[in-house]
Structures are given as structure tokens and as C-alpha cells.
Design an enzyme around this catalytic site. Structure first.
Site, PDB file in Angstrom:
ATOM      1  N   ALA A   1     128.802  94.300  41.975  1.00 54.00           N
ATOM      2  CA  ALA A   1     129.479  93.149  42.551  1.00 54.00           C
ATOM      3  C   ALA A   1     130.244  92.386  41.484  1.00 54.00           C
ATOM      4  CB  ALA A   1     128.461  92.232  43.222  1.00 54.00           C
TER       5      ALA A   1
ATOM      6  N   GLY B   1     126.039  97.081  43.817  1.00 52.33           N
ATOM      7  CA  GLY B   1     126.706  97.309  45.087  1.00 52.33           C
ATOM      8  C   GLY B   1     127.357  98.670  45.174  1.00 52.33           C
TER       9      GLY B   1
ATOM     10  N   GLU C   1     124.682 100.910  46.260  1.00 50.60           N
ATOM     11  CA  GLU C   1     124.365 100.650  47.675  1.00 50.60           C
ATOM     12  C   GLU C   1     125.425 101.252  48.598  1.00 50.60           C
ATOM     13  OE1 GLU C   1     121.729  96.609  47.658  1.00 50.60           O
ATOM     14  OE2 GLU C   1     123.770  96.440  46.893  1.00 50.60           O
TER      15      GLU C   1
ATOM     16  N   GLU D   1     120.285  94.856  39.269  1.00 52.83           N
ATOM     17  CA  GLU D   1     120.377  93.439  39.645  1.00 52.83           C
ATOM     18  C   GLU D   1     119.363  92.549  38.939  1.00 52.83           C
ATOM     19  OE1 GLU D   1     122.509  95.520  43.027  1.00 52.83           O
ATOM     20  OE2 GLU D   1     120.823  95.936  41.693  1.00 52.83           O
TER      21      GLU D   1
END
Length: 686
Positions: A61, A100, A103, A123
Site C-alpha cells: 500500500a 497489498g 493480497e 505489515e
């Protein structure tokens, strides 16, 4: 556009195109939603290949968005749509697929990666947890223990390891091409990761993950919350667990630890060549000499070897040459044992290294780094011999930890060629590099220092000349404050415990035992002639050295080390402190852990404020990088000056003034703190 699309027959290509790392910000998420709309409107598609432009799939992200409110479209919604899409998606992964990015890959029905791709959910290193299903999908795909290993530590795996874990389905040097070749029937029957059953329960793996996180990431909230979420995947359906994951992510994102970790993340990214040096060309370095083959010199040499630079170590005699060769070989052997290099690489390191007692070898070098004994006389002698042997335009560097770079440079006919390169032990491992600018240091020498730091993958911080530069000057004040607390009422182990509770990996006395008490002793003797006679001096450490208590290397220092093993408390140290307090007519009192922490931390902040105000450090962020990367200040507190801003200059000033009632010399508040307190300012911008 951050997302581009094209159709090639029955294949749709969706490309993340936001160089250099394809960070997933709001525009990228919106672009993926638009791509999904396009795909759902197209007829006859058999597959969608998701890839990243350039060298990255997606490195996570856009962390710069984290300080504001969450902006639609949200990544969990993007991931859910990809997973539910009637046309199956294939992730073609090269380079990093992190956070992300991972993911997004988990949402695809099929995953192909290059062997050296980096796939993971880091993260927790930014104080948050995966927020788009990572804690639920990864354990369903690879099992509980591997998912815990990745999520709770934040460590990624290579593409090759991902194949072993079944995180990816194939390896290919050209993942996008391989994605076009995947059998259509195989692809159409692939089960979405979110539809897989939860992993099998494993109480032992959960307990081990919690213990590891507690030991290695002490004081941090996110790793334990991440483990809680992974545990949920065992029994909780995805649609019930994901809202809990998202709520946890948003709550942690707004917390103090995440803000601190984001701050130090960006501070380290900013540790690079200053803009004003961008147009200055650094010297090209293919061969270097390192003067001194002790622990530090050997570490510097190995760091240079790792960067592809041929290295000659210069020693004083045959015995020193043999010792230098053994020291470098020990590092090579340790690297082999840890799997950091293979035998071919080890042989290449050995072939690129030489040790000699002849300074004439320096004629061939593009750079000389002095790593000799911390004595002005010794260092000036070294540079005199280097100057006689080297080309007149070749750059020189000193690794001094404390000494005056200007005084060292004074022996050179051309002092502009000297720069300070202060490495931290072990030099081939520690990331920090203080680049010290002397009064005469040329821009070319500085630019070369920064270029070398980049090549060595180190974090460079520019420092001015003073005793100890940035880090060691703060360290000296930290130790002085600790010694004062010890003299006045505490024991070394109580002080150590208090600072470990604060977040340091070890306290100041255990750290001294590891480095050797004689090093600090020699530095104090160097300062004897210039020490302020009005400043309180604590003689306990001097007595320790005079009694032969030099630290772990001799089996006894502030602690005892029976059999060379773990430390044990030594009551004799407490007796010594009480005796010195009696001689000094000090009435001792007990200090609580909070009082210990407050005094030591405020002492460092006060010294750092003076360093910043004097221009020794260029910014508060630079001090944060130094204290975290070089001295063990807890990363999750963001560094010393970021932590100071959380306390507030006004509150700091009030406490310093209170301590100054006890000792007006040591606790005199820095002028910068007074100004910031009056203006309600912050160190980050002051």
C-alpha cells in the site's frame, strides 16, 4: 495511469503501472475497479493476467495515505471482486509482491512467480496487520505455521520458497508468458483461496509464534494482534473474520506505534545523497585499502568485498597481517555457515582480498579507509604514510568514532580529500554509516561517501565535527546519566531492566560488557584534559577497569559470565557503587523504573537537541535514523526525536529544569528546547 489494460484474444491483461514499486494507492485501487468493470463487460474472456510494470509486481500500500482517513475504493473490496470474478485471474509475479500486492495475488485463482520474487505480508513492521484478507487467506493456502512465520514476523519468502509452501503454483523467468500457457481447464477448476477450508489447529505453532514475537518485537502491539487474526482463520468463516481484520488494521493504523514506524520508514528512505550533491560526480571505486585488520577493519573489508570491490588490508607487521587474514576468513566462514553465501561466492571473496604490511599497495587504490587504533597520533601517522604512497587525487576516509576529523586532515597536503566514514560494528552487518564532513572536506569526497554507502546498502547520515559526532555524543550522555543514577541509588541490572522495558534490546551496562569497558575508559582518559571541572564525574567505571573487570571477553564486567556463558548479577558491583557513593558523600535513594527511564531518555533528548541546534545533525529525522539503526533505540518509538515530539518540548523543558535543581551543569536545557517550548514547536520542524 496507474493501471493499464489490454485484450489479446481470450486473455485480458491488467498491469499495475505506478513505478518504481507500483504502490497501491487510491488511484491504483480505482484503476483496478475500472478494470474489473471492463472485464465483466467483455465477452469471451478465458483469463485475466495481473502483472506489474517494471521490476515490481506491487510493493504494498501507499503508506503516505495512512495518516488520513481511509479512501474508497478500499482494497478489501477490490480483492473480493477479483476473487469472485467469473473470469479467473492469474498473478504473474516478478520482484516484490508485498502487503497489498500479496493480497491481490492471493485473490487470484493461480499464481506464477520468478524464483527470486519476494512475496510476503510485512505489515507488522509498520505497526499494522494485513487489512485486505491476508491473515485469513494465507493460512488457508499454506497452512497455519508457515502463515504465522510470514505474518507475525513480516519476513517475505522468495518465489522458490513460495512454490515449496504452495503459495504459488509455478515458477517461471517470464511469469506473464507462462500465465498465457496455463491450461484453461485447470484454470477454470481452480478453487478460490477464500473458499478453501481453514487451516488445521496447531497450539504449539501459535505458542511459538507468540514467544518469538514477544522476544524479537518486544513492546510491539501489531505482531500479537496479527497472531490473533491468523488463529481466527482456523474456525471463523472468511466473511466473518475479514471485518475483524479490517477493524484491527484501521485501529492500529491510527495508533502511536504505527505512526512512529511509518516515520522511521520514511526517515530511512530519506537517508541518501543530499540534493545539493546530486550534480557532484563520485569517484569510481574498484579497489580499496583498509588500514587496520582488527574486528572493525575486517568488517569494513568484508562489506567492501560484498560490494564487488577488491580490498587490501594494510597492517603493521607479519603478525598483524596474519591476524587480519584470520579475521576476514572468520567472517567468510560465518557467512557460509549461516547460508548467506555459497562456496563459489566465498572463494570469490577470498580471491578479491589481500593483506600486507607494505603501504606501497595503496598506490593502486581508489579509496583508503583508516580503521586503526583510536589515537590521534596513530591516525595521523597512518595518513602520513598513505599520502606518501597514494596518488595525489585519491580519496581518504577515517573511521574514527570520536576524534577531530579536522585535526586528522591537518597532516595532509590536501585536506579536501579526507572524509569521515564512521562504520558501526560489526561493519559488514550494521546498516548505519555516519559520513563526517570536515571543514575542508570536498563535495567530491562527500559524494563518494554517499555513493559508497548506497553500494554497501547502508543508511548514510551526514554529521559535522564534534566529539563523538551524532551517535556517540548522544551515547556518552546516556551513559553519563546511567552512571549518575547508579551512583545515586540504583544497580546496573535495575537500569538495564528499565531500558529493556523501554524497548532497547539490552541496557547500557550489558552493552558495555559486550563492547569492552576498556574502550570507554580510553575515551575518558582522552577527555581528561578538557573535561569541565564543574561537571560531576562518576568514577565507578574507572575502578571497574582498574580491577580488571573489562566485560564479557574476560568473564567479568558489570555482570559475571561463568564459563563464558550468560550473564549473572554480581553483588560486588553494588558494593563498589555504595563505596564510591560513601566517598562522594552521596545519600543514595531508590529509583523506580519509570524514573530511571525518564532520566536517561531526557538526557539523550537534551544532548540531541544541542546537536541539532549546532548543525552537527542536519535534521531531527537524521538523529532518529542514527539512534534506531546504530544504537538500538526502539524502532516502534520512531527514533529519539520523534519520541521527543510525542512528549512535547514544554513537558521536556519542565522536567529538565527540575533536574537542573540537582545538577545545573549536566541538566542545563538546550537552547532549542527552550525555543520550541516557547513556540509550542516540534523537533521535526524546528
Amino acid at each position: 495511469m496507474p493501471v493499464t489494460t489490454r485484450r489479446d484474444g481470450a486473455t485480458a491483461h491488467v498491469i499495475l503501472d505506478f513505478p518504481p514499486v507500483n504502490a497501491i494507492g487510491q488511484e491504483t485501487r480505482a484503476g483496478l475497479m475500472a478494470a474489473l468493470d471492463w472485464i465483466e463487460a467483455e465477452a469471451g474472456l478465458e483469463r485475466v493476467i495481473l502483472s506489474g510494470a517494471g521490476r515490481a509486481f506491487a510493493a504494498g500500500a501507499d503508506a503516505s495515505e495512512f495518516d488520513g482517513p481511509a479512501i474508497e475504493p478500499h482494497l478489501p473490496d477490490v480483492v473480493a471482486r477479483i476473487e469472485a470474478c467469473e473470469v479467473p485471474w492469474i498473478a504473474a509475479i516478478r520482484g516484490p509482491a508485498l502487503g497489498g500486492g500479496c493480497e491481490l495475488a492471493l485473490a487470484c485463482r493461480y499464481r506464477i512467480a520468478t524464483p527470486d520474487a519476494q512475496i510476503g505480508l510485512p505489515e507488522v513492521t509498520l505497526g499494522v496487520v494485513p487489512g485486505a484478507g491476508g491473515t485469513q487467506r494465507l493460512p488457508r493456502l499454506v497452512g497455519l505455521k508457515p502463515a504465522l512465520d510470514m505474518i507475525a514476523t513480516g519476513k517475505p519468502v522468495t518465489g522458490s520458497r513460495a512454490l515449496e509452501l504452495r503459495l504459488v503454483d509455478e515458477l517461471s523467468d517470464d511469469p506473464a508468458f507462462a500465465a498465457e500457457e496455463v491450461n484453461h481447464e485447470l484454470l477454470s477448476t481452480a478453487v478460490a483461496v477464500g473458499d478453501l477450508p481453514g487451516p488445521e489447529a496447531d497450539a504449539e505453532a501459535l505458542a511459538a509464534a507468540r514467544a518469538t514475537a514477544g522476544a524479537r518485537m518486544r513492546g510491539q502491539i501489531a505482531p500479537q494482534r496479527a497472531i490473533d487474526l491468523v488463529e481466527m482463520s482456523i474456525t471463523t468463516p472468511l466473511d466473518e473474520a475479514q471485518p475483524v481484520e479490517r477493524e484491527t488494521f484501521l485501529k492500529l493504523r491510527a495508533g502511536a506505534q504505527a505512526k512512529a514506524l511509518r516515520h522511521i520508514f520514511f526517515a530511512e528512505r530519506g537517508a541518501k545523497t543530499p540534493d545539493w550533491l546530486k550534480d557532484t560526480h563520485p569517484a569510481e571505486i574498484t579497489r580499496a585499502v583498509v588500514v587496520g585488520g582488527g574486528t572493525m577493519g575486517a568488517g569494513i573489508a568484508y562489506a567492501l568485498l560484498n560490494a564487488g570491490i577488491f580490498v587490501d588490508i594494510i597492517e603493521t607487521d607479519a603478525e598483524g597481517v596474519a591476524r587480519a587474514k584470520a579475521n576476514v576468513e572468520n567472517i567468510v566462514a560465518a557467512s557460509l555457515k549461516r547460508g548467506l553465501i555459497d562456496e563459489t561466492t566465498a572463494q570469490a571473496r577470498r580471491a578479491a582480498f589481500n593483506a600486507t604490511a607494505d603501504y606501497a599497495i595503496a598506490q593502486e587504490a581508489d579509496l583508503a579507509i583508516e580503521a586503526a587504533f583510536e589515537s590521534m597520533e596513530v591516525k595521523q601517522s597512518v595518513f602520513g604514510q598513505l599520502q606518501a604512497a597514494m596518488r595525489p587525487d585519491t580519496l581518504m576516509a577515517t573511521n574514527t568514532s570520536y576524534l577531530d576529523v579536522n585535526e586528522i586532515a591537518a597532516v595532509l597536503d590536501d585536506p579536501t580529500r579526507l572524509v569521515g566514514l564512521h562504520f558501526f560494528a560489526p561493519a559488514h552487518i550494521m546498516k548505519l554509516l555516519e559520513i563526517v564532513r570536515g571543514d575542508a572536506t570536498s563535495d567530491a569526497a562527500l559524494a563518494t561517501g554517499f555513493a559508497l554507502a548506497k553500494r554497501l546498502r547502508k543508511l548514510p547520515v551526514l554529521a559535522g565535527v564534534c566529539d563523538g559526532f551524532i551517535g556517540n555524543r548522544i551515547l556518552a550522555r546516556y551513559r553519563e546519566a546511567a552512571d549518575t543514577v547508579m551512583m545515586d541509588g540504583s544497580n546496573p541490572w535495575e537500569i538495564d531492566e528499565a531500558m529493556v522495558e523501554f524497548g532497547y534490546p539490552m541496557g547500557p551496562y550489558e552493552a558495555q560488557d559486550l563492547s569492552g569497558l576498556d574502550i570507554a575508559f580510553a575515551n575518558r582518559r582522552r577527555q581528561d584534559a578538557t573535561r569541565d571541572p564543574n561537571r560531576r564525574y562518576i568514577p565507578i567505571a574507572d575502578r571497574m577497569v582498574n580491577e580488571g573487570r573489562l566485560g564479557k571477553k574476560v568473564g567479568v564486567g558489570w555482570y559475571r559470565y561463568p564459563g563464558g556463558g550468560g550473564k549473572v548479577v554480581d553483588p560486588l558491583v553494588e558494593d563498589l557503587a555504595r563505596e564510591e557513593a560513601y566517598f562522594g558523600k552521596v545519600e543514595r535513594r531508590a529509583y523506580s523504573p519509570d524514573e530511571i527511564r525518564e532520566r536517561l531518555v531526557l538526557a539523550m533528548i537534551n544532548e540531541a537537541a544541542a546537536i541539532l541546534d549546532e548543525g552537527i545533525a542536519q535534521s531531527a529525522a537524521d538523529i532518529d535514523v542514527v539512534t534506531v539503526a546504530g544504537y538500538g533505540f526502539p524502532r516502534w518509538r520512531g527514533g529519539l526525536m520523534h519520541h521527543a515530539d510525542t512528549l512535547g518540548a514544554g513537558a521536556i523543558l519542565a522536567r529538565l529544569e527540575a533536574f537542573a535543581q540537582e545538577d545545573p551543569v549536566a541538566w542545563q536545557p538546550a537552547a532549542l528546547i527552550r525555543r520550541l517550548a516557547a513556540e509550542d514547536g516540534r523537533f521535526a520542524t524546528g
